[in-house]
Design a protein around this motif. Structure first.
Motif, PDB file in Angstrom:
ATOM      1  N   GLY A 172      18.881  95.292 128.828  1.00 17.12           N
ATOM      2  CA  GLY A 172      18.267  94.143 128.420  1.00 17.12           C
ATOM      3  C   GLY A 172      17.822  93.300 129.473  1.00 17.12           C
ATOM      4  O   GLY A 172      17.182  92.396 129.234  1.00 17.12           O
ATOM      5  N   ALA A 173      18.011  93.678 130.684  1.00 18.79           N
ATOM      6  CA  ALA A 173      17.478  92.878 131.907  1.00 18.79           C
ATOM      7  C   ALA A 173      15.800  92.875 131.964  1.00 18.79           C
ATOM      8  O   ALA A 173      15.573  94.258 131.750  1.00 18.79           O
ATOM      9  CB  ALA A 173      18.192  93.254 133.327  1.00 18.79           C
ATOM     10  N   ALA A 174      15.348  91.812 131.999  1.00 19.57           N
ATOM     11  CA  ALA A 174      13.719  92.071 132.037  1.00 19.57           C
ATOM     12  C   ALA A 174      13.053  91.379 133.216  1.00 19.57           C
ATOM     13  O   ALA A 174      12.099  91.843 133.756  1.00 19.57           O
ATOM     14  CB  ALA A 174      13.184  91.462 130.729  1.00 19.57           C
ATOM     15  N   ARG A 175      13.663  90.416 133.764  1.00 17.10           N
ATOM     16  CA  ARG A 175      13.201  89.405 134.851  1.00 17.10           C
ATOM     17  C   ARG A 175      14.061  89.575 136.032  1.00 17.10           C
ATOM     18  O   ARG A 175      15.050  89.119 135.997  1.00 17.10           O
ATOM     19  CB  ARG A 175      12.741  87.850 134.236  1.00 17.10           C
ATOM     20  N   PHE A 176      13.562  90.128 137.286  1.00 14.06           N
ATOM     21  CA  PHE A 176      14.157  90.444 138.243  1.00 14.06           C
ATOM     22  C   PHE A 176      13.846  89.695 139.242  1.00 14.06           C
ATOM     23  O   PHE A 176      12.627  89.054 139.754  1.00 14.06           O
ATOM     24  CB  PHE A 176      14.029  91.942 138.625  1.00 14.06           C
ATOM     25  N   ALA A 177      14.860  89.290 140.093  1.00 13.94           N
ATOM     26  CA  ALA A 177      14.657  88.587 141.653  1.00 13.94           C
ATOM     27  C   ALA A 177      15.224  89.297 142.610  1.00 13.94           C
ATOM     28  O   ALA A 177      16.057  90.405 142.315  1.00 13.94           O
ATOM     29  CB  ALA A 177      15.290  87.131 141.583  1.00 13.94           C
ATOM     30  N   LEU A 178      14.923  89.235 144.017  1.00 13.54           N
ATOM     31  CA  LEU A 178      15.198  89.829 145.203  1.00 13.54           C
ATOM     32  C   LEU A 178      15.667  88.963 146.256  1.00 13.54           C
ATOM     33  O   LEU A 178      15.132  87.968 146.587  1.00 13.54           O
ATOM     34  CB  LEU A 178      14.137  90.643 145.272  1.00 13.54           C
ATOM     35  N   LEU A 179      16.903  89.372 146.640  1.00 12.24           N
ATOM     36  CA  LEU A 179      17.241  88.804 148.126  1.00 12.24           C
ATOM     37  C   LEU A 179      17.576  89.975 149.051  1.00 12.24           C
ATOM     38  O   LEU A 179      18.300  90.815 148.867  1.00 12.24           O
ATOM     39  CB  LEU A 179      18.735  88.040 147.844  1.00 12.24           C
ATOM     40  N   ALA A 180      16.729  89.927 150.049  1.00 14.90           N
ATOM     41  CA  ALA A 180      16.624  90.926 150.811  1.00 14.90           C
ATOM     42  C   ALA A 180      16.575  90.511 152.335  1.00 14.90           C
ATOM     43  O   ALA A 180      16.094  89.478 152.672  1.00 14.90           O
ATOM     44  CB  ALA A 180      15.376  91.944 150.662  1.00 14.90           C
ATOM     45  N   PRO A 181      17.080  91.377 153.228  1.00 18.01           N
ATOM     46  CA  PRO A 181      17.098  90.983 154.762  1.00 18.01           C
ATOM     47  C   PRO A 181      15.730  91.273 155.371  1.00 18.01           C
ATOM     48  O   PRO A 181      15.062  92.078 154.775  1.00 18.01           O
ATOM     49  CB  PRO A 181      17.963  91.785 155.367  1.00 18.01           C
ATOM     50  N   GLY A 182      15.311  90.843 156.571  1.00 19.22           N
ATOM     51  CA  GLY A 182      14.381  91.099 157.145  1.00 19.22           C
ATOM     52  C   GLY A 182      14.458  92.507 157.885  1.00 19.22           C
ATOM     53  O   GLY A 182      15.762  93.107 157.889  1.00 19.22           O
ATOM     54  N   GLY A 183      13.602  93.133 158.603  1.00 15.72           N
ATOM     55  CA  GLY A 183      13.841  94.520 159.326  1.00 15.72           C
ATOM     56  C   GLY A 183      13.315  95.491 158.375  1.00 15.72           C
ATOM     57  O   GLY A 183      12.887  95.370 157.065  1.00 15.72           O
ATOM     58  N   ASP A 184      13.584  96.778 158.872  1.00 16.81           N
ATOM     59  CA  ASP A 184      13.104  97.994 158.285  1.00 16.81           C
ATOM     60  C   ASP A 184      13.791  98.312 156.845  1.00 16.81           C
ATOM     61  O   ASP A 184      13.267  98.549 155.659  1.00 16.81           O
ATOM     62  CB  ASP A 184      13.382  99.152 159.097  1.00 16.81           C
ATOM     63  N   GLY A 186      15.448  95.969 154.881  1.00 16.42           N
ATOM     64  CA  GLY A 186      14.803  95.156 153.767  1.00 16.42           C
ATOM     65  C   GLY A 186      13.365  95.514 153.308  1.00 16.42           C
ATOM     66  O   GLY A 186      13.197  95.464 151.955  1.00 16.42           O
ATOM     67  N   ALA A 187      12.717  95.916 154.093  1.00 17.68           N
ATOM     68  CA  ALA A 187      11.223  96.216 153.639  1.00 17.68           C
ATOM     69  C   ALA A 187      11.492  97.658 152.796  1.00 17.68           C
ATOM     70  O   ALA A 187      10.632  97.523 151.558  1.00 17.68           O
ATOM     71  CB  ALA A 187      10.428  96.585 154.853  1.00 17.68           C
ATOM     72  N   ARG A 188      11.995  98.552 153.164  1.00 15.57           N
ATOM     73  CA  ARG A 188      12.314  99.663 152.309  1.00 15.57           C
ATOM     74  C   ARG A 188      12.759  99.566 151.188  1.00 15.57           C
ATOM     75  O   ARG A 188      12.168  99.795 149.922  1.00 15.57           O
ATOM     76  CB  ARG A 188      13.030 100.829 152.883  1.00 15.57           C
ATOM     77  N   THR A 189      13.848  98.599 150.967  1.00 15.30           N
ATOM     78  CA  THR A 189      14.344  98.279 149.467  1.00 15.30           C
ATOM     79  C   THR A 189      13.420  97.363 148.781  1.00 15.30           C
ATOM     80  O   THR A 189      13.429  97.599 147.562  1.00 15.30           O
ATOM     81  CB  THR A 189      15.911  97.498 149.761  1.00 15.30           C
ATOM     82  N   SER A 190      12.911  96.408 149.460  1.00 17.16           N
ATOM     83  CA  SER A 190      11.805  95.559 148.670  1.00 17.16           C
ATOM     84  C   SER A 190      10.782  96.422 147.886  1.00 17.16           C
ATOM     85  O   SER A 190      10.475  96.115 146.902  1.00 17.16           O
ATOM     86  CB  SER A 190      11.244  94.484 149.596  1.00 17.16           C
ATOM     87  N   GLY A 191      10.205  97.369 148.713  1.00 18.77           N
ATOM     88  CA  GLY A 191       9.119  98.245 147.942  1.00 18.77           C
ATOM     89  C   GLY A 191       9.683  99.134 146.864  1.00 18.77           C
ATOM     90  O   GLY A 191       9.175  99.178 145.896  1.00 18.77           O
ATOM     91  N   ALA A 192      11.011  99.591 147.046  1.00 17.36           N
ATOM     92  CA  ALA A 192      11.643 100.582 146.064  1.00 17.36           C
ATOM     93  C   ALA A 192      11.675  99.795 144.980  1.00 17.36           C
ATOM     94  O   ALA A 192      11.697 100.276 143.758  1.00 17.36           O
ATOM     95  CB  ALA A 192      12.527 101.057 146.750  1.00 17.36           C
ATOM     96  N   TYR A 193      12.351  98.349 145.131  1.00 15.57           N
ATOM     97  CA  TYR A 193      12.647  97.510 144.070  1.00 15.57           C
ATOM     98  C   TYR A 193      11.588  97.408 143.060  1.00 15.57           C
ATOM     99  O   TYR A 193      11.647  97.425 141.898  1.00 15.57           O
ATOM    100  CB  TYR A 193      13.244  96.557 144.562  1.00 15.57           C
ATOM    101  N   ALA A 194      10.445  96.818 143.913  1.00 14.62           N
ATOM    102  CA  ALA A 194       9.297  96.546 143.169  1.00 14.62           C
ATOM    103  C   ALA A 194       8.597  97.753 142.173  1.00 14.62           C
ATOM    104  O   ALA A 194       8.366  97.474 141.136  1.00 14.62           O
ATOM    105  CB  ALA A 194       8.138  96.182 144.067  1.00 14.62           C
ATOM    106  N   GLU A 195       8.759  98.654 142.921  1.00 12.79           N
ATOM    107  CA  GLU A 195       8.285 100.048 142.164  1.00 12.79           C
ATOM    108  C   GLU A 195       8.921 100.499 140.939  1.00 12.79           C
ATOM    109  O   GLU A 195       8.537 100.678 140.143  1.00 12.79           O
ATOM    110  CB  GLU A 195       8.154 101.302 143.265  1.00 12.79           C
ATOM    111  N   ALA A 196      10.229 100.396 141.065  1.00 12.96           N
ATOM    112  CA  ALA A 196      11.204 100.759 139.919  1.00 12.96           C
ATOM    113  C   ALA A 196      11.099  99.649 138.976  1.00 12.96           C
ATOM    114  O   ALA A 196      11.116 100.022 137.823  1.00 12.96           O
ATOM    115  CB  ALA A 196      12.815 100.526 140.414  1.00 12.96           C
TER     116      ALA A 196
END
Length: 384
Positions: A172-184, A186-196
């Protein structure tokens, strides 16, 4: 160069070739005949036409030697457990230089390289191996090093995040937020999260970044909470940072927002001792078969294995399966690694995408008081 046969004291036997110069007994009174010249010294492996030569490139000396030894032990276990008679694994130490280890492995006639462990060692090894058309199955989790002939066997963040988001959307989750560190990372997880999230029809509403070198994760979590507008939030970092951020995002006992974690949370005790993390979800490799493996490992080597040792074991299982249709002395059949049916190992089903990045069948765990429980078991095979 270290042979892949290992005794119970976890010492890798050093393979040496003893060359004996020819000698001749001359009967008394017979004319002397000069003996044939002795062969030039060499440290190359002896000819072995009946077995596949596979190189294991891991650190056997230096600060990460224990990790390398654990992986080497696991590859030996796999050979023994499968009674593989057509595979010869030779271990090469990457601590003295990954390129030098790869050069020696190629010179010795190895047709497949297992390893390395560290992402920064992949490029120099691949440069040497590629020229000889020898592929790599690396144990790193950095998808950025993957290529047409370099396969990533470690659990990548994208795989874990995708599984967690799928589960959260199904609940049932529909609206997601992200807390990510700087660096490689964080960048990889941010991109993967948005895509998923996009793939599952959700919405990424808020993001906050922080510096891992200090407690800015607490401030970032407070800012995220103040803006609101989300019912699930990924803390894209290890469990220690999750434990710092979670109390700023939700009250103990509250269901919303649902905290989501990464594969880095696996095995971390702080998850079960942090009230604000209770109810958090994250995806990880199943430990269902690991205890049996660990018990067998301890019996043989009188020590506990590193968790990454299963990668070594499973990579050998993969090689054993492919070896059934692979003629010794010929190039490794690279196309077989892209089999969509995948392979089965101690860590469950896995397969490689065309870009060389692994896809694993992961389970979803929920944090509870004192530990975690499995809320969605890993599938036993791939559906597509």
């Amino acid at each position: 160069m270290f042979e892949g046969r290992i005794d119970r004291r976890r010492i890798v036997m050093l393979g040496t070739v003893v060359l004996l110069a020819g000698c001749k007994v001359i009967p008394q009174g017979a004319p002397e005949v000069a003996p044939p010249p002795a062969p030039a010294p060499t440290d190359a492996l002896p000819a072995d036409q009946a077995r596949h030569r596979i190189a294991l490139l891991v650190p056997m000396t230096g600060p990460n030697a224990a990790v390398g030894q654990s992986i080497a032990n696991a590859t030996t276990m796999a050979l023994l457990d499968t009674n593989a008679q057509t595979i010869r694994i030779t271990t090469y130490d990457t601590f003295g230089g990954p390129a030098a280890a790869a050069t020696k492995a190629v010179q010795d006639g190895n047709k497949l390289i297992l390893g390395p462990v560290q992402a920064e060692d992949v490029a120099p090894i691949a440069t040497v191996a590629r020229a000889a058309k020898v592929p790599l199955i690396s144990y790193t989790s950095d998808a950025a090093v993957a290529a047409r002939d370099v396969f990533v066997m470690g659990t990548v963040p994208a795989n874990s995040i995708d599984r967690t988001v799928r589960y959260a959307r199904a609940k049932g989750a529909a609206r997601f937020a992200l807390l990510a560190p700087g660096g490689d990372y964080g960048a990889r997880t941010s991109g993967a999260y948005a895509e998923a999230i996009t793939a599952q029809g959700g919405t990424l509403t808020q993001t906050e970044a922080y510096d891992r070198s200090n407690t800015s994760v607490v401030s970032a979590a407070r800012r995220l909470k103040a803006r609101g507008g989300f019912d699930a939030v990924l803390i894209a970092d290890g469990a220690r940072f999750g434990a710092l951020a979670a109390p700023q995002l939700k009250a103990p006992g509250a269901v919303s927002p649902r905290i989501l974690g990464t594969e880095l949370w696996s095995g971390e005790a702080v998850i079960g001792t942090t009230p604000a993390l209770r109810g958090a979800w994250f995806a990880a490799i199943s430990d269902g078969r690991f205890k049996q493996f660990a018990d067998s490992y301890k019996t043989r080597f009188e020590a506990a294995p590193y968790r990454i040792a299963t990668f070594g074991y499973d990579s050998v299982l993969l090689a054993v399966r492919i070896a059934r249709d692979w003629k010794p002395g010929t190039a490794f059949p690279l196309a077989r690694l892209s089999d969509r049916g995948g392979f089965l190992g101690l860590d469950g089903p896995f397969r490689f995408a065309p870009n060389g990045v692994i896809e694993r069948a992961l389970e979803v765990r929920e944090a509870r008081a004192g530990g975690v429980v499995i809320v969605s078991p890993a599938p036993d095979k791939f559906a597509d």
